[in-house]
Enzyme design. Sequence first.
Site, short mmCIF file in Angstrom:
data_model
loop_
_atom_site.label_atom_id
_atom_site.label_comp_id
_atom_site.label_asym_id
_atom_site.label_seq_id
_atom_site.Cartn_x
_atom_site.Cartn_y
_atom_site.Cartn_z
N GLU A 62 0.71 -1.37 -0.01
CA GLU A 62 0.03 0.00 0.02
C GLU A 62 0.72 1.30 -0.04
O GLU A 62 0.49 2.22 -0.57
CB GLU A 62 -1.10 -0.06 1.15
CG GLU A 62 -2.04 -1.03 1.25
CD GLU A 62 -2.73 -1.41 0.11
OE1 GLU A 62 -2.99 -0.15 -0.59
OE2 GLU A 62 -3.37 -2.36 -0.52
N HIS A 89 -12.46 -7.76 -5.45
CA HIS A 89 -12.41 -7.17 -6.56
C HIS A 89 -13.40 -7.15 -7.88
O HIS A 89 -13.91 -6.36 -8.32
CB HIS A 89 -10.94 -7.30 -7.42
CG HIS A 89 -9.87 -7.14 -6.27
ND1 HIS A 89 -9.49 -7.78 -5.41
CD2 HIS A 89 -9.01 -6.29 -6.49
CE1 HIS A 89 -8.47 -7.49 -4.86
NE2 HIS A 89 -8.08 -6.45 -5.38
#
Length: 652
Positions: free
Chosen positions: A380, A509
């Site tokens: 991230e 997703h």
Amino acid sequence: MMFKIVVELALVGAIASVFIVAAQGRAQEKASEEAAGRNYMRSLDEIMAKARNKKTLASWAYESNITDYNQEQQLQVSLEVAEEEKEYWKETMTYLWHEFEDEDLKRQFKKYSILGSAALPEDLNQRLINAINRMQSTYAKATICDYKNRDKCDLHVEPEVTNIFASSNDAEELKYTWLEWHKAAGAPSRQDFTEYVQMDNEAAKLNGFDSVAEWWLSEYEESDSEDQFAALWSQVKPLYLQIHAYVRRHLRLKYGEDVVSAKGPIPAHLLGNIWAQTWGNVEKFTRPYPNKQDVDVTEALISQNYTALKMFKAAEEFFTSLNLTAMPPLFWERSIIEKPDDGRDMVCHASAWDFFDGEDFRIKQCTEITKAFFTTTHHEMGHIQYYLQYKDQPTIYRAGANPGFHEAVGDVISLSVSTPKHLRKMGLLEDGPDDLESNINQLYKMGLDKIVFLPFGYILDLFRYGVFRGITSPEDYNCHFWQLRETIQGIEPPATRTEEDFDPAAKYHIASDVEYMRYYVSYIVQFQFHRSLCQLAGEYDPSDSSKLLSNCDIYRSTAAGNALGKMLQMGASKPWPDAMEVLTGQRKMDASGVLEYFQPLYQWLKQENERTGEHIGWESSNVQFCTPEQRSYMANSDFSEKLSKYSGALVD
Ligand code: X8Z
Ligand code: ZN
């Protein structure tokens, strides 16, 4: 006679100068149109930054606290911004940008000429947003009951389901948990997914694409991207087949031949991860040299009192050691790095956010103290680093060179962090020998994350491409999904599946409309990036066996950091091969980085599988996920044709 020639020449000259004057006039006109275009682009780009900021703030508010009010706000802001985008788009299209001389200005106009889902009439856009929001909130709110305590029914995917898959050795518990999660998170989204596909395809068509598949592929800016993906798969497939066969053998030894057959696909619930996308959690009982040092550092993180904040600070320190940028103050103020315990519903799946104002960048992550989350933290932060590096580019260029590049940044850092060499520097791993056997253990552990992810990363969007193109219709969603998983990944569901189920939406997703080929691309290119950075850091030399690619740590190498920074600063201002060239000298994606990195493991696995006589590849599953009717009309369908084209030669 002479006089006539002179007159004629004068006439020709006069006509020519009229043309020249006219041409000069046109050239001037074009130059001033282009200058006007440049001015317009500057102001448009600023306005779009503000619009994106507003939209991102509303999405953050919603995703970090799922309430009806926040959902409504997010919807209204999205619709408002869509109207604004549509108005500006009309103006943008009045410019004759195709004729501009300045290639960079043309590129910006070209990017703005794709309006996106704002092209939909408002009612259809609203249906699209609502369908996605419903899928996302179904996923975020889904809970199941505990196997051993059926009255305890508040288990979410993070952390409970994830933890069960990481630690349970009970095949029945794993099967139950797998089935319950797919029932709670997948099946309820079937209708919403169908609606989403219809609406998004409408948007794609209004933007000049045949379907969303072509729209997504356009992000890779090459006409043959799909063929490139398939070629990459052919390159890495032999490596996958070896690790697959090796793991299946150990699972068979552990769970028995009744649960894991000798030649079939591997049951999806036994691989340590609810989606079977990475298999690191089976390392503890499949390690090639069990008596050698344990390379997992979860226990060390816990015993050394690591907190979420300490993991984030450690990740930041690696980036700054490379002369890259520290996280800005607002990042630390506004990020959410632990799961809030106030009972609110939130999207826990880790994400990194750019608010398009050059100051506000945040991560939202429900961190647990594990090695896997230590890696995710770097992942991230890699996104944030990219945002920081390209923050001074025009808004339209504030994106990865392609979506896969964005996913690769933090992973490249993790490739160094995960080496025994670096973990020892951090005091997370005790001193140990640097011998061949330890190296194989280490490579195996990495292979369970990186090699096995490749087919998973690949199939998720092969599935969606088929759906968007109408090759897979709603009646065949689950059958085709499992057909892909069986053929390419060599796994099978733990029990019969039907079209009552909708297993794809049990993955974040799919439920959240996030394109997935980016991860497949990332898992290929990150090894190309890693190899170049290691060479720059003087840590890798193919002719020196003491400098293995898998033991390279670029920590504190400003030469490596500066080269990486240079590529990141470009954002999406140039096609991705230009960006790749800046760092690697290469202009193509290629799996030679992965293969070079894992070469010693590949040799070892081949020998080991030969020694034990393990079957390589898999025969058809005995579990039913397509009905006989579905199988019969699938036989000569477009789906089968695509499947054999994109899976390399069929296994068995
Ligand atoms: O979704 C992610 C990141 C956020 S961009 C945590 N990843 C993929 C996944 O979890 O499925 C990282 C690796 C693959
Ligand atoms: Zn990511």
